[in-house]
Design a protein around this motif. Structure first.
Motif, PDB file in Angstrom:
ATOM      1  N   ARG A  56     -31.186 -53.413 -40.013  1.00 34.90           N
ATOM      2  CA  ARG A  56     -30.893 -52.181 -40.750  1.00 34.90           C
ATOM      3  C   ARG A  56     -30.071 -52.488 -42.002  1.00 34.90           C
ATOM      4  NH1 ARG A  56     -29.165 -49.293 -36.718  1.00 34.90           N
ATOM      5  NH2 ARG A  56     -26.999 -49.941 -36.915  1.00 34.90           N
ATOM      6  N   GLU A  57     -29.098 -53.395 -41.887  1.00 34.06           N
ATOM      7  CA  GLU A  57     -28.215 -53.720 -43.006  1.00 34.06           C
ATOM      8  C   GLU A  57     -28.857 -54.670 -44.015  1.00 34.06           C
ATOM      9  OE1 GLU A  57     -24.558 -55.163 -41.324  1.00 34.06           O
ATOM     10  OE2 GLU A  57     -24.243 -53.317 -40.208  1.00 34.06           O
ATOM     11  N   ASP A  58     -29.622 -55.664 -43.541  1.00 36.03           N
ATOM     12  CA  ASP A  58     -30.132 -56.715 -44.428  1.00 36.03           C
ATOM     13  C   ASP A  58     -31.643 -56.680 -44.628  1.00 36.03           C
ATOM     14  OD1 ASP A  58     -27.511 -57.608 -44.549  1.00 36.03           O
ATOM     15  OD2 ASP A  58     -27.797 -59.050 -42.934  1.00 36.03           O
ATOM     16  N   GLY A  59     -32.338 -55.858 -43.866  1.00 38.06           N
ATOM     17  CA  GLY A  59     -33.789 -55.819 -43.985  1.00 38.06           C
ATOM     18  C   GLY A  59     -34.424 -57.046 -43.355  1.00 38.06           C
ATOM     19  N   PRO A  60     -35.722 -57.226 -43.582  1.00 39.52           N
ATOM     20  CA  PRO A  60     -36.456 -58.312 -42.941  1.00 39.52           C
ATOM     21  C   PRO A  60     -35.974 -59.706 -43.337  1.00 39.52           C
ATOM     22  CG  PRO A  60     -37.952 -56.877 -44.170  1.00 39.52           C
ATOM     23  CD  PRO A  60     -36.582 -56.355 -44.348  1.00 39.52           C
ATOM     24  N   THR A  61     -35.258 -59.829 -44.448  1.00 35.40           N
ATOM     25  CA  THR A  61     -34.749 -61.139 -44.847  1.00 35.40           C
ATOM     26  C   THR A  61     -33.617 -61.615 -43.947  1.00 35.40           C
ATOM     27  OG1 THR A  61     -33.231 -60.188 -46.456  1.00 35.40           O
ATOM     28  CG2 THR A  61     -35.420 -60.814 -47.258  1.00 35.40           C
ATOM     29  N   ALA A  62     -33.098 -60.748 -43.095  1.00 30.09           N
ATOM     30  CA  ALA A  62     -32.015 -61.141 -42.177  1.00 30.09           C
ATOM     31  C   ALA A  62     -32.429 -62.315 -41.309  1.00 30.09           C
ATOM     32  CB  ALA A  62     -31.602 -59.951 -41.327  1.00 30.09           C
ATOM     33  N   ILE A  63     -33.695 -62.380 -40.940  1.00 29.99           N
ATOM     34  CA  ILE A  63     -34.154 -63.461 -40.070  1.00 29.99           C
ATOM     35  C   ILE A  63     -34.105 -64.806 -40.774  1.00 29.99           C
ATOM     36  CG2 ILE A  63     -36.638 -63.338 -40.548  1.00 29.99           C
ATOM     37  CD1 ILE A  63     -36.951 -63.580 -37.409  1.00 29.99           C
ATOM     38  N   GLU A  64     -34.243 -64.810 -42.091  1.00 25.68           N
ATOM     39  CA  GLU A  64     -34.221 -66.064 -42.850  1.00 25.68           C
ATOM     40  C   GLU A  64     -32.873 -66.765 -42.713  1.00 25.68           C
ATOM     41  OE1 GLU A  64     -36.934 -67.323 -44.020  1.00 25.68           O
ATOM     42  OE2 GLU A  64     -38.096 -65.510 -43.634  1.00 25.68           O
ATOM     43  N   ARG A  65     -31.816 -66.020 -42.466  1.00 21.07           N
ATOM     44  CA  ARG A  65     -30.492 -66.632 -42.279  1.00 21.07           C
ATOM     45  C   ARG A  65     -30.377 -67.373 -40.949  1.00 21.07           C
ATOM     46  NH1 ARG A  65     -26.589 -61.755 -44.370  1.00 21.07           N
ATOM     47  NH2 ARG A  65     -27.486 -61.656 -46.457  1.00 21.07           N
ATOM     48  N   LEU A  66     -31.252 -67.025 -40.019  1.00 22.70           N
ATOM     49  CA  LEU A  66     -31.198 -67.632 -38.686  1.00 22.70           C
ATOM     50  C   LEU A  66     -32.121 -68.834 -38.547  1.00 22.70           C
ATOM     51  CD1 LEU A  66     -31.276 -64.357 -36.586  1.00 22.70           C
ATOM     52  CD2 LEU A  66     -29.283 -65.754 -37.129  1.00 22.70           C
ATOM     53  N   LEU A  67     -33.191 -68.857 -39.327  1.00 24.24           N
ATOM     54  CA  LEU A  67     -34.168 -69.939 -39.202  1.00 24.24           C
ATOM     55  C   LEU A  67     -33.848 -71.080 -40.154  1.00 24.24           C
ATOM     56  CD1 LEU A  67     -37.405 -67.785 -38.993  1.00 24.24           C
ATOM     57  CD2 LEU A  67     -36.154 -68.843 -37.119  1.00 24.24           C
ATOM     58  N   PRO A  68     -34.081 -72.314 -39.711  1.00 25.94           N
ATOM     59  CA  PRO A  68     -33.803 -73.457 -40.592  1.00 25.94           C
ATOM     60  C   PRO A  68     -34.758 -73.526 -41.778  1.00 25.94           C
ATOM     61  CG  PRO A  68     -34.713 -74.167 -38.477  1.00 25.94           C
ATOM     62  CD  PRO A  68     -34.574 -72.702 -38.424  1.00 25.94           C
TER      63      PRO A  68
END
Length: 68
Positions: A56-68
Motif C-alpha cells: 500500500r505504501e510503496d506499490g509493486p516496487t516494494a518487492i524489489e527491495r526484498l529480492l537480490p
C-alpha cells in the motif's frame, strides 16, 4: 521512514523458496503472498498484514527491495 521487518520465521529448515514461487511483478500483479515469500517468512496473518502495508505504501516496487 525505516521499513519494519515481518516476524522472524520459526526455524524449521534452511530451504530457500523455489524461484517458481517468487514473482517480480513483470508477469502479473505482486500479491501480499509474494511479498511474504520474498522476505523468506511464513504466511502468517501478521506477516500478510506487514506485506499489505508495504504494498500500500510503496506499490509493486516494494518487492524489489526484498529480492537480490
Amino acid at each position: 521512514m525505516p521499513i519494519s521487518q515481518p516476524d522472524s520465521p520459526v526455524p524449521s529448515d534452511d530451504k530457500a523458496t523455489p524461484d517458481t514461487l517468487l514473482h517480480t511483478g513483470s508477469e502479473g500483479p505482486v500479491t501480499v503472498e509474494d511479498m511474504v515469500l520474498a522476505a523468506g517468512r511464513d504466511l502468517s496473518p501478521k506477516n500478510l498484514a506487514w506485506a499489505e502495508r508495504r504494498l500500500r505504501e510503496d506499490g509493486p516496487t516494494a518487492i524489489e527491495r526484498l529480492l537480490p
